[in-house]
Write a protein that holds these residues in place. Structure first.
Motif, short mmCIF file in Angstrom:
data_model
loop_
_atom_site.label_atom_id
_atom_site.label_comp_id
_atom_site.label_asym_id
_atom_site.label_seq_id
_atom_site.Cartn_x
_atom_site.Cartn_y
_atom_site.Cartn_z
N GLY A 1 -28.93 -29.77 -24.77
CA GLY A 1 -29.40 -30.64 -23.70
C GLY A 1 -28.26 -31.35 -23.01
N LYS A 2 -27.03 -30.99 -23.31
CA LYS A 2 -25.86 -31.63 -22.72
C LYS A 2 -25.03 -30.61 -21.95
N TRP A 3 -24.36 -31.09 -20.92
CA TRP A 3 -23.51 -30.27 -20.08
C TRP A 3 -22.07 -30.74 -20.17
N ALA A 4 -21.15 -29.91 -19.69
CA ALA A 4 -19.73 -30.25 -19.70
C ALA A 4 -19.04 -29.52 -18.56
N ILE A 5 -17.83 -29.96 -18.24
CA ILE A 5 -16.96 -29.27 -17.30
C ILE A 5 -15.69 -28.90 -18.05
N ILE A 6 -15.29 -27.62 -17.93
CA ILE A 6 -14.10 -27.14 -18.61
C ILE A 6 -13.09 -26.61 -17.60
N THR A 7 -11.84 -26.45 -18.07
CA THR A 7 -10.78 -25.83 -17.28
C THR A 7 -10.68 -24.36 -17.67
N THR A 8 -9.81 -23.63 -16.99
CA THR A 8 -9.63 -22.21 -17.30
C THR A 8 -8.98 -22.00 -18.67
#
Length: 431
Positions: A80-87
């Motif tokens: 139920g959680k989201w995230a932003i990642i790098t390459t």
């Protein structure tokens, strides 16, 4: 993913409206820069593979989006959680309630120049995909859902009633005026509603001096010149961004100028004018003609004409159940069948070929020069802009191309193919 439905519905409605109008150059120009990493699914989990089909970030998320801007992607942990990642697979944000960025053909502000909208505890903030700037969770709602924009301005609201514009690259204030409407922004110019009525601002934030007795009008988009209406006669005309009335109000209704032409209504009939206000020799009709940069689509009582601005009829079409248009192509639906035509009237795909492009129009979008089609057996394939079937219709399910790859399914298995219709993932070492 459930938390996205309210805003995804709004985004879908906006996208459908865009599809019913001539699309801008966003889908027809040279391909945007590509990333060497692609989200890939295996056994219900997503990771990232490189161009060679090698898995470089392990499968671990229930959803993984395309990398955008300087190299950021939205992922869902499945809790139920989201995230932003790098390459590199490093987390920039984690444990976010929702990130609005999860449709292959829909990226807020554009794939390479827009934003992620993040939600936490009912508040919203945006992250610029190029600079990495994050606004903080300052806003009551998210705005500006268009898939492509040519400005770095974004509309924000702290209370859901009043709006202002900031630069999404750094959050700095662009237009200090307080707006109460939700209208359009284009090329840095704004047509919006304030407590005192409609206002037009130029790209420096200065109010355009509309001549006395005229009011700016909200139509399908913002053009130059601006559509205005006379307070006395109720008729429509056009003003420049310098405040000069260049086409006096004399039309019952008017649409915005695009590519040098505008549809205008004279009494009960719609015609077309050029930038001088001269009426073009295009047949009058009961609804506005649609221009694709080469020809007009004019709907008559029992047929539809493809007409050049000088009045030359390129092709007459029979009654149809729907016509959708881009800068280059016309998709024609009739009696459950589809045909495809270019803007010069040349037939590219005929009804007899039995290819179905999708009733909602989503598949008409030129996704990297290819369109998703389905044959009479219900199998999917791809057609190029020349109307040629690339490969064969062999897939039980398929998605449009994005970043050079497309997700397809066959015999219950998921694969990823390149523009040559070759399977690039899973590679042999992943099978």
């Amino acid at each position: 993913m459930q938390t996205h439905y309210k805003h995804w519905l709004l985004a879908s409605m906006l996208l459908l409206l865009v599809l019913l109008l001539p699309l801008g150059p966003s889908y027809a120009e040279a391909p945007e820069p590509r990333f060497a990493l692609h989200p890939v699914e295996k056994d219900g989990l997503y990771g990232y593979a490189n161009d060679a089909g090698e898995l470089v970030i392990p499968h671990q998320w229930q959803y993984a989006g395309q990398f955008r801007g300087a190299g950021y992607a939205a992922v869902n942990s499945g809790r139920g959680k989201w995230a932003i990642i790098t390459t590199d697979g490093e987390y920039v944000f984690s444990d976010v309630e929702a990130i609005y960025d999860q449709h292959q053909l829909y990226y807020p502000g554009g794939m390479h120049n827009g934003v992620f909208w993040l939600e936490a505890e009912g508040r919203f903030g945006f992250m610029d995909v190029n600079t990495g700037y994050f606004s903080g969770y300052l806003y009551d709602d998210m705005q500006d859902l268009w898939p492509s924009v040519d400005t770095d301005l974004i509309r924000v609201t702290e209370d859901g009633i009043h709006y202002r514009y900031v630069h999404h690259t750094d959050g700095s204030l662009a237009y200090p005026m307080v707006f109460t409407g939700i209208e359009r922004i284009s090329s840095g110019c704004v047509l919006d509603s304030t407590d005192g009525g409609l206002v037009v601002l130029d790209d420096l934030g200065n109010a355009v001096p509309i001549p006395d007795g005229l009011d700016p009008v909200i139509v399908a988009g913002i053009g130059d010149p601006i559509v205005v209406r006379s307070r006395d006669s109720g008729l429509y005309g056009f003003c420049s961004f310098t405040g000069e009335c260049i086409i006096p109000p004399r039309y019952t209704k008017a649409e915005w100028f695009e590519k040098g032409y505008a549809a205008v209504q004279l009494n009960d009939q719609w015609g077309v004018i050029d930038m001088t206000g001269q009426l073009c020799p295009v047949p009058l009709s009961d609804q506005p003609a649609t221009y694709n940069g080469r020809s007009f689509l004019v709907h008559l009582e029992h047929s539809t004409l493809l007409v050049e601005p000088d009045g030359t009829v390129l092709r007459e079409l029979p009654e149809t159940t729907g016509i959708q248009i881009t800068d280059e192509l016309l998709l024609i639906g009739r009696d459950g069948h589809h045909s495809l035509m270019d803007r010069d009237g040349n037939m590219l795909v005929t009804e007899e070929q039995g290819l179905w492009f999708g009733s909602a129009g989503m598949d008409l979008i030129l996704s990297e020069g290819l369109m998703l089609v389905k044959n009479e057996q219900g199998l999917y394939g791809y057609v190029n802009t020349a109307g040629e079937l690339v490969g064969s219709c062999i897939w039980e399910d398929a998605e449009p191309f994005s970043n050079g790859w497309a997700r397809v399914c066959k015999d219950g298995a998921v694969y990823y193919i390149d523009r040559n219709m070759q399977i690039v993932y899973p590679s042999e070492r992943e099978n």
